[in-house]
Design a protein around this motif. Structure first.
Motif, PDB file in Angstrom:
ATOM      1  N   ASN A   1      38.034  70.921  64.074  1.00  0.00           N
ATOM      2  CA  ASN A   1      36.803  71.365  63.410  1.00  0.00           C
ATOM      3  C   ASN A   1      35.807  70.223  63.254  1.00  0.00           C
ATOM      4  OD1 ASN A   1      38.842  70.333  61.548  1.00  0.00           O
ATOM      5  ND2 ASN A   1      37.342  70.705  59.947  1.00  0.00           N
ATOM      6  N   ASN A   2      34.586  70.567  63.008  1.00  0.00           N
ATOM      7  CA  ASN A   2      33.529  69.576  62.834  1.00  0.00           C
ATOM      8  C   ASN A   2      33.285  69.203  61.372  1.00  0.00           C
ATOM      9  OD1 ASN A   2      33.027  69.362  65.580  1.00  0.00           O
ATOM     10  ND2 ASN A   2      31.606  71.090  65.563  1.00  0.00           N
ATOM     11  N   GLY A   3      34.183  69.622  60.486  1.00  0.00           N
ATOM     12  CA  GLY A   3      34.048  69.272  59.079  1.00  0.00           C
ATOM     13  C   GLY A   3      34.906  68.074  58.728  1.00  0.00           C
ATOM     14  N   LEU A   4      35.363  68.039  57.490  1.00  0.00           N
ATOM     15  CA  LEU A   4      36.230  66.962  57.028  1.00  0.00           C
ATOM     16  C   LEU A   4      37.662  67.244  57.462  1.00  0.00           C
ATOM     17  CD1 LEU A   4      34.918  66.575  53.347  1.00  0.00           C
ATOM     18  CD2 LEU A   4      33.953  65.646  55.465  1.00  0.00           C
ATOM     19  N   ARG A   5      38.421  66.163  57.741  1.00  0.00           N
ATOM     20  CA  ARG A   5      39.838  66.293  58.073  1.00  0.00           C
ATOM     21  C   ARG A   5      40.615  65.287  57.240  1.00  0.00           C
ATOM     22  NH1 ARG A   5      38.103  66.881  63.843  1.00  0.00           N
ATOM     23  NH2 ARG A   5      38.072  64.607  63.942  1.00  0.00           N
ATOM     24  N   LEU A   6      41.711  65.739  56.639  1.00  0.00           N
ATOM     25  CA  LEU A   6      42.490  64.885  55.744  1.00  0.00           C
ATOM     26  C   LEU A   6      43.967  65.217  55.857  1.00  0.00           C
ATOM     27  CD1 LEU A   6      42.809  62.935  53.269  1.00  0.00           C
ATOM     28  CD2 LEU A   6      42.376  64.909  51.821  1.00  0.00           C
ATOM     29  N   TRP A   7      44.799  64.171  55.961  1.00  0.00           N
ATOM     30  CA  TRP A   7      46.253  64.334  55.988  1.00  0.00           C
ATOM     31  C   TRP A   7      46.849  63.734  54.725  1.00  0.00           C
ATOM     32  CZ3 TRP A   7      50.541  61.058  55.936  1.00  0.00           C
ATOM     33  CH2 TRP A   7      51.757  61.654  56.320  1.00  0.00           C
ATOM     34  N   CYS A   8      47.776  64.488  54.108  1.00  0.00           N
ATOM     35  CA  CYS A   8      48.468  64.010  52.916  1.00  0.00           C
ATOM     36  C   CYS A   8      49.874  64.605  52.942  1.00  0.00           C
ATOM     37  CB  CYS A   8      47.718  64.425  51.659  1.00  0.00           C
ATOM     38  SG  CYS A   8      48.351  63.664  50.151  1.00  0.00           S
ATOM     39  N   SER A   9      50.885  63.775  53.114  1.00  0.00           N
ATOM     40  CA  SER A   9      52.228  64.214  53.514  1.00  0.00           C
ATOM     41  C   SER A   9      52.833  65.341  52.674  1.00  0.00           C
ATOM     42  CB  SER A   9      53.176  63.013  53.545  1.00  0.00           C
ATOM     43  OG  SER A   9      53.267  62.421  52.262  1.00  0.00           O
ATOM     44  N   ASP A  10      53.107  65.094  51.381  1.00  0.00           N
ATOM     45  CA  ASP A  10      53.853  66.062  50.569  1.00  0.00           C
ATOM     46  C   ASP A  10      52.956  66.987  49.759  1.00  0.00           C
ATOM     47  OD1 ASP A  10      56.315  65.017  51.393  1.00  0.00           O
ATOM     48  OD2 ASP A  10      56.234  63.444  49.869  1.00  0.00           O
ATOM     49  N   LEU A  11      51.723  67.081  50.129  1.00  0.00           N
ATOM     50  CA  LEU A  11      50.748  67.786  49.305  1.00  0.00           C
ATOM     51  C   LEU A  11      51.101  69.250  49.074  1.00  0.00           C
ATOM     52  CD1 LEU A  11      48.070  67.319  47.851  1.00  0.00           C
ATOM     53  CD2 LEU A  11      46.920  68.159  49.886  1.00  0.00           C
ATOM     54  N   PHE A  12      51.509  69.959  50.131  1.00  0.00           N
ATOM     55  CA  PHE A  12      51.776  71.390  49.985  1.00  0.00           C
ATOM     56  C   PHE A  12      52.999  71.643  49.102  1.00  0.00           C
ATOM     57  CE2 PHE A  12      49.595  71.581  54.295  1.00  0.00           C
ATOM     58  CZ  PHE A  12      48.371  71.899  53.729  1.00  0.00           C
TER      59      PHE A  12
ATOM     60  N   ARG B   1      56.493  74.183  55.177  1.00  0.00           N
ATOM     61  CA  ARG B   1      57.265  75.354  55.607  1.00  0.00           C
ATOM     62  C   ARG B   1      56.637  76.610  55.018  1.00  0.00           C
ATOM     63  NH1 ARG B   1      61.832  74.082  58.237  1.00  0.00           N
ATOM     64  NH2 ARG B   1      62.569  71.927  58.102  1.00  0.00           N
ATOM     65  N   MET B   2      56.978  77.762  55.596  1.00  0.00           N
ATOM     66  CA  MET B   2      56.302  79.002  55.233  1.00  0.00           C
ATOM     67  C   MET B   2      56.366  79.284  53.739  1.00  0.00           C
ATOM     68  SD  MET B   2      54.439  81.490  56.050  1.00  0.00           S
ATOM     69  CE  MET B   2      54.445  81.456  57.854  1.00  0.00           C
ATOM     70  N   ARG B   3      57.528  79.101  53.134  1.00  0.00           N
ATOM     71  CA  ARG B   3      57.666  79.407  51.712  1.00  0.00           C
ATOM     72  C   ARG B   3      56.750  78.534  50.866  1.00  0.00           C
ATOM     73  NH1 ARG B   3      63.368  79.216  48.283  1.00  0.00           N
ATOM     74  NH2 ARG B   3      62.505  79.890  46.272  1.00  0.00           N
ATOM     75  N   SER B   4      56.755  77.245  51.163  1.00  0.00           N
ATOM     76  CA  SER B   4      55.901  76.318  50.406  1.00  0.00           C
ATOM     77  C   SER B   4      54.424  76.584  50.670  1.00  0.00           C
ATOM     78  CB  SER B   4      56.229  74.868  50.779  1.00  0.00           C
ATOM     79  OG  SER B   4      57.501  74.499  50.322  1.00  0.00           O
TER      80      SER B   4
ATOM     81  N   GLY C   1      55.264  67.985  58.213  1.00  0.00           N
ATOM     82  CA  GLY C   1      55.809  68.958  59.161  1.00  0.00           C
ATOM     83  C   GLY C   1      55.080  68.964  60.481  1.00  0.00           C
ATOM     84  N   VAL C   2      53.819  68.554  60.464  1.00  0.00           N
ATOM     85  CA  VAL C   2      53.032  68.478  61.699  1.00  0.00           C
ATOM     86  C   VAL C   2      53.503  67.256  62.484  1.00  0.00           C
ATOM     87  CG1 VAL C   2      50.735  68.196  62.688  1.00  0.00           C
ATOM     88  CG2 VAL C   2      51.063  69.615  60.654  1.00  0.00           C
ATOM     89  N   LYS C   3      53.955  67.471  63.706  1.00  0.00           N
ATOM     90  CA  LYS C   3      54.510  66.384  64.516  1.00  0.00           C
ATOM     91  C   LYS C   3      53.448  65.307  64.761  1.00  0.00           C
ATOM     92  CE  LYS C   3      57.183  65.501  68.702  1.00  0.00           C
ATOM     93  NZ  LYS C   3      57.782  66.087  69.933  1.00  0.00           N
ATOM     94  N   GLY C   4      53.806  64.081  64.406  1.00  0.00           N
ATOM     95  CA  GLY C   4      52.862  62.985  64.556  1.00  0.00           C
ATOM     96  C   GLY C   4      52.144  62.653  63.277  1.00  0.00           C
TER      97      GLY C   4
ATOM     98  N   VAL D   1      40.338  79.847  54.824  1.00  0.00           N
ATOM     99  CA  VAL D   1      40.009  80.612  56.038  1.00  0.00           C
ATOM    100  C   VAL D   1      41.141  80.627  57.061  1.00  0.00           C
ATOM    101  CG1 VAL D   1      37.521  80.310  55.789  1.00  0.00           C
ATOM    102  CG2 VAL D   1      38.854  78.576  57.008  1.00  0.00           C
ATOM    103  N   GLY D   2      42.288  80.052  56.710  1.00  0.00           N
ATOM    104  CA  GLY D   2      43.426  80.096  57.624  1.00  0.00           C
ATOM    105  C   GLY D   2      44.539  79.177  57.164  1.00  0.00           C
ATOM    106  N   ARG D   3      45.725  79.437  57.681  1.00  0.00           N
ATOM    107  CA  ARG D   3      46.877  78.575  57.384  1.00  0.00           C
ATOM    108  C   ARG D   3      47.898  78.712  58.498  1.00  0.00           C
ATOM    109  NH1 ARG D   3      50.855  82.144  55.773  1.00  0.00           N
ATOM    110  NH2 ARG D   3      50.198  83.939  54.517  1.00  0.00           N
ATOM    111  N   PHE D   4      48.689  77.654  58.687  1.00  0.00           N
ATOM    112  CA  PHE D   4      49.770  77.692  59.662  1.00  0.00           C
ATOM    113  C   PHE D   4      50.801  76.648  59.258  1.00  0.00           C
ATOM    114  CE2 PHE D   4      52.030  78.025  63.604  1.00  0.00           C
ATOM    115  CZ  PHE D   4      51.646  79.259  64.132  1.00  0.00           C
ATOM    116  N   VAL D   5      52.065  76.982  59.478  1.00  0.00           N
ATOM    117  CA  VAL D   5      53.144  76.072  59.099  1.00  0.00           C
ATOM    118  C   VAL D   5      53.112  74.811  59.955  1.00  0.00           C
ATOM    119  CG1 VAL D   5      54.647  77.886  58.219  1.00  0.00           C
ATOM    120  CG2 VAL D   5      54.742  77.257  60.647  1.00  0.00           C
ATOM    121  N   GLY D   6      53.758  73.778  59.466  1.00  0.00           N
ATOM    122  CA  GLY D   6      53.734  72.506  60.179  1.00  0.00           C
ATOM    123  C   GLY D   6      54.737  72.398  61.301  1.00  0.00           C
TER     124      GLY D   6
END
Length: 254
Positions: free
Chosen positions: A189-200, A120-123, A173-176, A141-146
């Protein structure tokens, strides 16, 4: 890159896992970054739990995502003991937060970039602030809420491609969840991609990570049950996993 830094791939119940000793993590990460640059394609890193492994055995969408991932890191103690039970070979388990911190340190050392998606935006704002303080040479270089709307997704995907981060860090927060990365593989993106649920939430100091002692004993799931009591039902898949291990051992299926 010499053979010493090549990721060794093994498997558990026919699901791939990588053997990445902590002292070789930096070389392994740099190798993935180099590969992403040379072949101009994304390199997915998966932090694989026991629950993830069971899904990766037969889920129509998650299984191919895991099969083609560039790095698969076990995070559940059950995977370590299960692999030893079947193959008598040591693999290395990482605490998710520690793994991400190590990865960000590697990126900062080279002055590379990340994009934050999730929470969420605050977090998210608090997490970004803390990351900038902790890793001053790391470029965000960028951010967006889930919890974005469906019609915003094309704009977000375009922003990520345009920013071209060396690491896309996706959180809760990202659906899926992690499957969002799989579904949008060719649009990211063509770089690394990583998902980690409660990280933020952890970065924003809104949620505490498990203590190292609790994690080393494999009891971190108790904390997750407090936040989501329904997760206690995963005890049944755990028993199913134990039965599978015995069957694979008896019939030499692995």
């Amino acid at each position: 890159m010499d053979a010493k830094t090549t990721i060794e791939r093994t498997s558990l119940l026919r699901v791939p896992l990588d053997i990445v000793p902590p002292e070789q993590l930096e070389d392994a990460a740099n190798r993935l970054l180099k590969t992403a640059s040379e072949i101009n394609t994304g390199q997915d890193i998966i932090l694989l739990s026991l629950w993830d492994l069971l899904q990766a055995r037969n889920h129509y969408e998650y299984r191919p995502f895991v099969q083609r991932a560039a790095m698969i890191i076990p995070i559940s103690k059950s995977l370590i003991t299960g692999h030893w039970f079947l193959k008598k070979k040591k693999i290395f388990r990482y605490m998710p937060f520690d793994f991400v911190i190590s990865l960000l340190s590697i990126l900062e050392k080279r002055g590379l970039s990340i994009y934050l998606l999730g929470g969420r935006m605050r977090s998210l704002k608090r997490a970004e602030k803390n990351l900038r303080q902790t890793f001053p040479r790391l470029r965000i270089v960028g951010r967006f809420v889930g919890n974005f709307k469906h019609q915003e997704e094309p704009i977000i995907l375009q922003a990520i491609r345009k920013a071209s981060p060396h690491l896309l860090l996706v959180g809760k927060g990202v659906k899926g969840g992690e499957r969002w990365i799989a579904r949008n593989d060719s649009l990211l993106n063509n770089g690394l991609r990583l998902w980690c649920s409660d990280l933020f939430d952890v970065f924003a100091e809104r949620r505490r990570r498990p203590s190292r002692k609790v994690f080393e004993r494999g009891f971190e799931w108790l904390g997750f049950c407090i936040h989501g009591p329904w997760r206690i039902l995963r005890i049944f898949p755990y028993f199913y996993y134990k039965i599978l291990l015995v069957l694979y051992k008896l019939f030499n299926l692995n």
